[in-house]
Design a protein around this motif. Structure first.
Motif, PDB file in Angstrom:
ATOM      1  N   GLY A  43       5.813  64.388  36.093  1.00 25.07           N
ATOM      2  CA  GLY A  43       6.319  65.030  37.179  1.00 25.07           C
ATOM      3  C   GLY A  43       6.081  64.131  38.765  1.00 25.07           C
ATOM      4  N   THR A  44       6.792  64.379  39.584  1.00 25.15           N
ATOM      5  CA  THR A  44       6.960  63.542  40.832  1.00 25.15           C
ATOM      6  C   THR A  44       7.205  64.498  42.019  1.00 25.15           C
ATOM      7  OG1 THR A  44       7.451  61.509  41.891  1.00 25.15           O
ATOM      8  CG2 THR A  44       9.214  62.570  40.816  1.00 25.15           C
ATOM      9  N   THR A  45       6.498  64.434  43.056  1.00 22.18           N
ATOM     10  CA  THR A  45       6.784  65.084  44.233  1.00 22.18           C
ATOM     11  C   THR A  45       8.174  64.665  44.887  1.00 22.18           C
ATOM     12  OG1 THR A  45       4.377  65.398  44.442  1.00 22.18           O
ATOM     13  CG2 THR A  45       5.997  65.623  46.561  1.00 22.18           C
ATOM     14  N   VAL A  46       9.109  65.310  45.421  1.00 23.31           N
ATOM     15  CA  VAL A  46      10.442  65.190  45.867  1.00 23.31           C
ATOM     16  C   VAL A  46      10.525  66.149  47.208  1.00 23.31           C
ATOM     17  CG1 VAL A  46      11.561  64.283  43.981  1.00 23.31           C
ATOM     18  CG2 VAL A  46      11.931  66.735  44.822  1.00 23.31           C
ATOM     19  N   SER A  47      11.112  65.584  48.283  1.00 24.14           N
ATOM     20  CA  SER A  47      11.662  66.327  49.205  1.00 24.14           C
ATOM     21  C   SER A  47      13.180  66.408  49.385  1.00 24.14           C
ATOM     22  CB  SER A  47      11.021  65.722  50.603  1.00 24.14           C
ATOM     23  OG  SER A  47      11.438  64.589  51.068  1.00 24.14           O
TER      24      SER A  47
ATOM     25  N   ARG B 244      14.962  55.077  40.998  1.00 25.74           N
ATOM     26  CA  ARG B 244      15.682  54.438  40.270  1.00 25.74           C
ATOM     27  C   ARG B 244      14.623  53.625  39.320  1.00 25.74           C
ATOM     28  NH1 ARG B 244      20.807  51.407  41.615  1.00 25.74           N
ATOM     29  NH2 ARG B 244      21.574  53.648  41.416  1.00 25.74           N
ATOM     30  N   ASN B 245      13.345  53.374  39.799  1.00 26.19           N
ATOM     31  CA  ASN B 245      12.577  53.004  39.048  1.00 26.19           C
ATOM     32  C   ASN B 245      11.258  53.904  38.320  1.00 26.19           C
ATOM     33  OD1 ASN B 245      13.352  50.107  39.359  1.00 26.19           O
ATOM     34  ND2 ASN B 245      12.604  50.013  41.437  1.00 26.19           N
ATOM     35  N   SER B 246      11.557  54.989  38.633  1.00 23.22           N
ATOM     36  CA  SER B 246      10.530  56.014  38.103  1.00 23.22           C
ATOM     37  C   SER B 246      10.494  56.191  36.627  1.00 23.22           C
ATOM     38  CB  SER B 246      10.655  57.357  39.039  1.00 23.22           C
ATOM     39  OG  SER B 246      11.939  58.127  38.277  1.00 23.22           O
ATOM     40  N   GLN B 247       9.645  56.455  36.146  1.00 20.21           N
ATOM     41  CA  GLN B 247       9.459  56.828  34.548  1.00 20.21           C
ATOM     42  C   GLN B 247      10.092  58.196  34.524  1.00 20.21           C
ATOM     43  OE1 GLN B 247       5.484  57.252  33.179  1.00 20.21           O
ATOM     44  NE2 GLN B 247       5.909  56.718  31.151  1.00 20.21           N
TER      45      GLN B 247
ATOM     46  N   GLY C  88       1.138  57.014  38.427  1.00 20.14           N
ATOM     47  CA  GLY C  88       0.238  57.015  37.237  1.00 20.14           C
ATOM     48  C   GLY C  88       0.609  58.221  36.369  1.00 20.14           C
ATOM     49  N   ARG C  89       0.025  58.275  35.211  1.00 20.49           N
ATOM     50  CA  ARG C  89       0.361  59.170  34.140  1.00 20.49           C
ATOM     51  C   ARG C  89      -0.536  60.485  34.187  1.00 20.49           C
ATOM     52  NH1 ARG C  89       3.963  58.344  30.592  1.00 20.49           N
ATOM     53  NH2 ARG C  89       2.779  59.320  29.037  1.00 20.49           N
ATOM     54  N   ASP C  90      -1.650  60.394  34.833  1.00 26.15           N
ATOM     55  CA  ASP C  90      -2.652  61.516  34.624  1.00 26.15           C
ATOM     56  C   ASP C  90      -2.422  62.460  35.828  1.00 26.15           C
ATOM     57  OD1 ASP C  90      -3.342  59.805  36.881  1.00 26.15           O
ATOM     58  OD2 ASP C  90      -5.317  60.132  36.378  1.00 26.15           O
ATOM     59  N   LYS C  91      -1.263  62.887  36.273  1.00 28.86           N
ATOM     60  CA  LYS C  91      -1.025  63.503  37.249  1.00 28.86           C
ATOM     61  C   LYS C  91      -1.351  65.208  36.756  1.00 28.86           C
ATOM     62  CE  LYS C  91       2.521  61.011  39.241  1.00 28.86           C
ATOM     63  NZ  LYS C  91       3.972  60.899  39.620  1.00 28.86           N
TER      64      LYS C  91
END
Length: 148
Positions: free
Chosen positions: A21-25, A43-46, A77-80
């Motif tokens: 997951g990732t935070t977006v606005s 564009r570079n996000s996993q 990171g991967r441990d979110k």
């Protein structure tokens, strides 16, 4: 753009390695018929690569008391998801107690500068009218308060 208030959401997807997951606005309603949303992903996000491969993503619209989720998912990171309860819903990770939830099937990924716009067909959506949404304005979290 820091002067433009925006809702805060965590976009999620899942693959064989687990939830991501990732935070977006940059998230918005796109169409009512059919119901569609748009999210902007680096564009570079996993996460973008997982969305590209799985064809699904979730949008967890954070509630005003979930600023910590916003911070956790904004970092690299991967441990979110460590220590955060979640459930799978329509094949994507769903966070608890959010102001809103949208599960999507990806219909298009469009290049947009250093990001890609993920267009999603809404498979399911829910909101909790008792919760205020988390917003981001002037580089701080807050919430919307109706004008008097």
């Amino acid at each position: 753009m820091a002067r433009v208030a925006a809702s805060v959401a965590v976009v999620t997807a899942i693959d064989g390695d687990g939830p991501h997951g990732t935070t977006v606005s940059a998230f918005m309603s796109l169409s009512m018929s059919p119901p569609m949303v748009l999210v902007s992903l680096d564009r570079n996000s996993q996460l973008l690569e997982i969305v590209r491969n799985t064809g699904r993503f979730g949008v967890n619209v954070l509630s005003s008391d979930q600023g910590e989720f916003g911070n956790v998912f904004a970092r690299k990171g991967r441990d979110k998801f460590a220590g955060i309860g979640w459930s799978a819903d329509h094949g994507v990770p769903r966070l608890p107690c959010t102001a809103g939830w949208v599960a999507c099937a990806t219909t298009s990924l469009l290049p947009a500068g250093d990001h890609e716009l993920a267009l999603g067909l809404v498979l399911d959506a829910e909101s909790d009218p008792t919760l205020r949404p988390l917003t981001y304005h002037l580089r701080t979290f807050g919430t919307h308060v109706p004008a008097a």
